[in-house]
Design an enzyme around this catalytic site. Sequence first.
Site, PDB file in Angstrom:
ATOM      1  N   TRP A 174      14.859  -7.801  33.495  1.00  0.00           N
ATOM      2  CA  TRP A 174      14.255  -8.700  34.473  1.00  0.00           C
ATOM      3  C   TRP A 174      13.988 -10.098  33.932  1.00  0.00           C
ATOM      4  O   TRP A 174      13.654 -10.992  34.689  1.00  0.00           O
ATOM      5  CB  TRP A 174      12.910  -8.104  34.941  1.00  0.00           C
ATOM      6  CG  TRP A 174      12.092  -7.581  33.786  1.00  0.00           C
ATOM      7  CD1 TRP A 174      12.067  -6.288  33.342  1.00  0.00           C
ATOM      8  CD2 TRP A 174      11.253  -8.318  32.890  1.00  0.00           C
ATOM      9  NE1 TRP A 174      11.267  -6.169  32.219  1.00  0.00           N
ATOM     10  CE2 TRP A 174      10.749  -7.412  31.922  1.00  0.00           C
ATOM     11  CE3 TRP A 174      10.869  -9.658  32.804  1.00  0.00           C
ATOM     12  CZ2 TRP A 174       9.898  -7.793  30.890  1.00  0.00           C
ATOM     13  CZ3 TRP A 174      10.015 -10.046  31.766  1.00  0.00           C
ATOM     14  CH2 TRP A 174       9.542  -9.118  30.840  1.00  0.00           C
ATOM     15  N   ASN A 175      14.079 -10.295  32.614  1.00  0.00           N
ATOM     16  CA  ASN A 175      13.526 -11.543  32.063  1.00  0.00           C
ATOM     17  C   ASN A 175      14.397 -12.769  32.310  1.00  0.00           C
ATOM     18  O   ASN A 175      13.881 -13.856  32.531  1.00  0.00           O
ATOM     19  CB  ASN A 175      13.210 -11.384  30.567  1.00  0.00           C
ATOM     20  CG  ASN A 175      14.430 -11.071  29.743  1.00  0.00           C
ATOM     21  OD1 ASN A 175      15.379 -10.445  30.211  1.00  0.00           O
ATOM     22  ND2 ASN A 175      14.412 -11.495  28.498  1.00  0.00           N
ATOM     23  N   LYS A 198      23.623  -2.332  37.404  1.00  0.00           N
ATOM     24  CA  LYS A 198      22.280  -1.919  37.813  1.00  0.00           C
ATOM     25  C   LYS A 198      21.279  -2.913  37.225  1.00  0.00           C
ATOM     26  O   LYS A 198      20.870  -2.808  36.076  1.00  0.00           O
ATOM     27  CB  LYS A 198      21.930  -0.510  37.326  1.00  0.00           C
ATOM     28  CG  LYS A 198      20.692   0.012  38.057  1.00  0.00           C
ATOM     29  CD  LYS A 198      19.833   0.928  37.234  1.00  0.00           C
ATOM     30  CE  LYS A 198      18.886   0.213  36.325  1.00  0.00           C
ATOM     31  NZ  LYS A 198      17.815  -0.571  36.975  1.00  0.00           N
ATOM     32  N   ASP A 200      17.545  -4.767  36.890  1.00  0.00           N
ATOM     33  CA  ASP A 200      16.187  -4.234  36.916  1.00  0.00           C
ATOM     34  C   ASP A 200      15.616  -4.318  38.340  1.00  0.00           C
ATOM     35  O   ASP A 200      15.879  -5.274  39.080  1.00  0.00           O
ATOM     36  CB  ASP A 200      15.306  -5.045  35.963  1.00  0.00           C
ATOM     37  CG  ASP A 200      13.986  -4.346  35.711  1.00  0.00           C
ATOM     38  OD1 ASP A 200      13.894  -3.643  34.697  1.00  0.00           O
ATOM     39  OD2 ASP A 200      13.061  -4.490  36.545  1.00  0.00           O
ATOM     40  N   GLU A 271      22.321  -5.288  23.646  1.00  0.00           N
ATOM     41  CA  GLU A 271      21.591  -6.527  23.327  1.00  0.00           C
ATOM     42  C   GLU A 271      20.116  -6.187  23.441  1.00  0.00           C
ATOM     43  O   GLU A 271      19.594  -6.000  24.540  1.00  0.00           O
ATOM     44  CB  GLU A 271      21.945  -7.627  24.334  1.00  0.00           C
ATOM     45  CG  GLU A 271      23.428  -7.895  24.480  1.00  0.00           C
ATOM     46  CD  GLU A 271      24.022  -8.619  23.296  1.00  0.00           C
ATOM     47  OE1 GLU A 271      23.265  -9.182  22.501  1.00  0.00           O
ATOM     48  OE2 GLU A 271      25.254  -8.602  23.168  1.00  0.00           O
ATOM     49  N   LEU A 272      19.424  -6.109  22.296  1.00  0.00           N
ATOM     50  CA  LEU A 272      18.090  -5.488  22.308  1.00  0.00           C
ATOM     51  C   LEU A 272      16.992  -6.470  21.890  1.00  0.00           C
ATOM     52  O   LEU A 272      17.127  -7.665  22.048  1.00  0.00           O
ATOM     53  CB  LEU A 272      18.130  -4.247  21.414  1.00  0.00           C
ATOM     54  CG  LEU A 272      19.307  -3.284  21.707  1.00  0.00           C
ATOM     55  CD1 LEU A 272      19.344  -2.145  20.712  1.00  0.00           C
ATOM     56  CD2 LEU A 272      19.249  -2.757  23.133  1.00  0.00           C
TER      57      LEU A 272
HETATM   58  P1  NAD Z   1      14.141  -1.752  29.409  1.00  0.00           P
HETATM   59  O1  NAD Z   1      14.973  -1.175  28.323  1.00  0.00           O
HETATM   60  O2  NAD Z   1      12.944  -1.016  29.826  1.00  0.00           O
HETATM   61  O3  NAD Z   1      14.979  -1.958  30.762  1.00  0.00           O
HETATM   62  C1  NAD Z   1      16.184  -2.696  30.800  1.00  0.00           C
HETATM   63  C2  NAD Z   1      17.107  -2.090  31.870  1.00  0.00           C
HETATM   64  O4  NAD Z   1      17.433  -0.749  31.513  1.00  0.00           O
HETATM   65  C3  NAD Z   1      16.492  -2.003  33.270  1.00  0.00           C
HETATM   66  O5  NAD Z   1      17.484  -2.289  34.227  1.00  0.00           O
HETATM   67  C4  NAD Z   1      16.049  -0.549  33.379  1.00  0.00           C
HETATM   68  O6  NAD Z   1      15.993  -0.085  34.698  1.00  0.00           O
HETATM   69  C5  NAD Z   1      17.165   0.137  32.605  1.00  0.00           C
HETATM   70  N1  NAD Z   1      16.800   1.443  32.035  1.00  0.00           N
HETATM   71  C6  NAD Z   1      15.570   1.872  31.644  1.00  0.00           C
HETATM   72  N2  NAD Z   1      15.662   3.126  31.138  1.00  0.00           N
HETATM   73  C7  NAD Z   1      16.963   3.496  31.212  1.00  0.00           C
HETATM   74  C8  NAD Z   1      17.690   4.658  30.834  1.00  0.00           C
HETATM   75  N3  NAD Z   1      17.091   5.714  30.284  1.00  0.00           N
HETATM   76  N4  NAD Z   1      19.024   4.688  31.036  1.00  0.00           N
HETATM   77  C9  NAD Z   1      19.665   3.621  31.566  1.00  0.00           C
HETATM   78  N5  NAD Z   1      19.026   2.482  31.953  1.00  0.00           N
HETATM   79  C10 NAD Z   1      17.696   2.414  31.770  1.00  0.00           C
HETATM   80  O7  NAD Z   1      13.833  -3.223  28.922  1.00  0.00           O
HETATM   81  P2  NAD Z   1      12.688  -4.188  29.441  1.00  0.00           P
HETATM   82  O8  NAD Z   1      11.458  -3.842  28.715  1.00  0.00           O
HETATM   83  O9  NAD Z   1      12.674  -4.232  30.892  1.00  0.00           O
HETATM   84  O10 NAD Z   1      13.265  -5.592  28.890  1.00  0.00           O
HETATM   85  C11 NAD Z   1      12.676  -6.269  27.847  1.00  0.00           C
HETATM   86  C12 NAD Z   1      13.391  -5.966  26.532  1.00  0.00           C
HETATM   87  O11 NAD Z   1      14.720  -6.429  26.614  1.00  0.00           O
HETATM   88  C13 NAD Z   1      12.779  -6.670  25.355  1.00  0.00           C
HETATM   89  O12 NAD Z   1      12.713  -5.806  24.253  1.00  0.00           O
HETATM   90  C14 NAD Z   1      13.775  -7.787  25.054  1.00  0.00           C
HETATM   91  O13 NAD Z   1      13.762  -8.232  23.724  1.00  0.00           O
HETATM   92  C15 NAD Z   1      15.064  -7.165  25.456  1.00  0.00           C
HETATM   93  N6  NAD Z   1      16.064  -8.183  25.801  1.00  0.00           N
HETATM   94  C16 NAD Z   1      17.104  -8.382  24.962  1.00  0.00           C
HETATM   95  C17 NAD Z   1      18.046  -9.368  25.232  1.00  0.00           C
HETATM   96  C18 NAD Z   1      19.210  -9.630  24.297  1.00  0.00           C
HETATM   97  O14 NAD Z   1      20.147 -10.313  24.694  1.00  0.00           O
HETATM   98  N7  NAD Z   1      19.175  -9.147  23.069  1.00  0.00           N
HETATM   99  C19 NAD Z   1      17.910 -10.143  26.379  1.00  0.00           C
HETATM  100  C20 NAD Z   1      16.825  -9.904  27.209  1.00  0.00           C
HETATM  101  C21 NAD Z   1      15.912  -8.911  26.915  1.00  0.00           C
END
Ligand code: NAD
Length: 534
Positions: A174-175, A198, A200, A271-272
């Site tokens: 979502w960010n 998919k 957020d 990308e985490l």
């Molecule tokens: P999240 O992992 O909770 O969710 C991200 C996406 O994954 C959402 O669409 C969510 O619905 C989906 N999701 C959740 N559980 C799932 C599963 N078990 N299987 C498949 N999909 C699933 O992340 P968040 O907390 O919403 O986002 C913030 C994080 O993302 C932070 O840690 C940030 O650093 C990271 N981020 C990384 C980058 C990058 O480019 N490295 C960019 C943006 C955000």
Amino acid sequence: MSDQHLGTSDLRDPDTDPTAAYALEPGYVRSLTDGVLATTGRTEPTYAPVNGQPLGMVPQSSTGDVAEAFERARRAQRAWARTSLAERSAILLRLHDLVLDRQAEIMDLICWESGKARKHAFDEPLHIALTARYYARTGEEHLATQRVPGLVPGLTRVDVNRVPKGVVGIISPWNYPFTLALCDGIPALMAGNAVVAKPDSQTMLTALLGKRLLEDAGFPRDLWQVVAGPGGEIGTAIVERADYVCFTGSTATGRIIAQKCADRLIGCSLELGGKNPILVLRDADLDRAAEGAVRASFSNAGQLCVSTERMFVADQVYDRFVEKLVARTQAMRLEPGIDWGSDMGSLTSRQQLETVTAHVEDARAQGARVLTGGRARPDLGPFYYEPTILEGVTPEMTCFGTETFGPVVSLYRFGDEADAVARANAGDYGLNASIYTRDTARGRVLAREVKCGTVNINEAFGATFASIASPMGGMRESGLGRRQGAEGIHRYTEAQSVATQRLVRLSPMLGMSDETFAKVMTANLRLLNKLGWK
Ligand code: NAD
């Protein structure tokens, strides 16, 4: 993180509260939500973090809808894979112009759904325009069949084809709801794939505007499918069907996805998260470093994967730098709403606000000093939090090594640069770093010691992130694979080698014994090596 980010107590219900009118025209919202493949009849509301106002209702998909999305995408992909690279480039260049033409509409939706300041929302159409332009102009270079040296010079011809993987699953957070929904899909389409996305749940409308723009630019409607619903259910259904998965989100979810992809023996890029450092060396231009440090730490209220949460500052300049940094931070304007003028927006959810508050309170309770900020601002909106600078953070405090993903940065002094680099490299993450120094050559040498996928010298994060030819991604627990550059498109292809053997066979000929054949081959090897053959 759960998929509904606002707590129900934050919401205003238009059925019972006459002041809680929908912020967006229902017809406009429907024109976007038409793009979701959803037959459950269920809908989920989306709300604006800036004020809790409802925005619209988003239809929810079932796992059956995900299966149908893959069927449609596979049919569309078969036709798409036969289009020329020139045709795909032309559509991408139209997308570039469309995104710039409709940037105001894009930024409105980003601000409504994510709560970020408009100046930070602008980064998103900018990044998509740059990505579309780069892959449109370099698609041929990355994807055209390449001749490589064969076994027998002149007689073994080898062509390497770049074959599309098929249907790519894209799961995004979502960010940065516009760019992260689209930027990884652009090279996938350019390489001849289809996409099932998919986004957020918090930011579906922004992602759906992205789908609409892809169609308006000329991509076939079925080539980009969007499904909606909880990550654990709908995201999992994507990972179970995709030919390749591109995930952006938390390290915890990335690990789950990597395991599922391993079971299916399919590739993925992840990308985490990060706990990104800035190093301010003693010869740094301190005004420039302070400006960059503010942007690095507080863009999108720190909810940015590459944003800075740790600053290591040379002893000799520490006091002067901190004075400048605090002054700049205190001068930031925090204003409610979605118009230009605010230097930092709201956090996106109650969950984010709770995490940020918990990290700061834990640090404060254990003796950290709050140099500025350190409190929520409910007077501005339900999830606003001040830009915050901490000093005296120690390893037992949560924010020392855990990603806050908010507007909170910790300051540390260093005496020698090797020690600063070692401390910057501590922990499990390795996404982004910045080095401020007037000696840029020295900065580049130091960069090689930093275990991060991107290092910016005299810039916060934009120099790498917006240079689309540069691969971007994390080392260690910050990710797997790279977006952008050649890696960003090759990940969506299978390299297929086609060797054509002419005249001689690769076995003894004309009654030659195996032993003689081995001797001839050995002599050939020696000769080719002398000639410098590859
Ligand atoms: P999240 O992992 O909770 O969710 C991200 C996406 O994954 C959402 O669409 C969510 O619905 C989906 N999701 C959740 N559980 C799932 C599963 N078990 N299987 C498949 N999909 C699933 O992340 P968040 O907390 O919403 O986002 C913030 C994080 O993302 C932070 O840690 C940030 O650093 C990271 N981020 C990384 C980058 C990058 O480019 N490295 C960019 C943006 C955000």
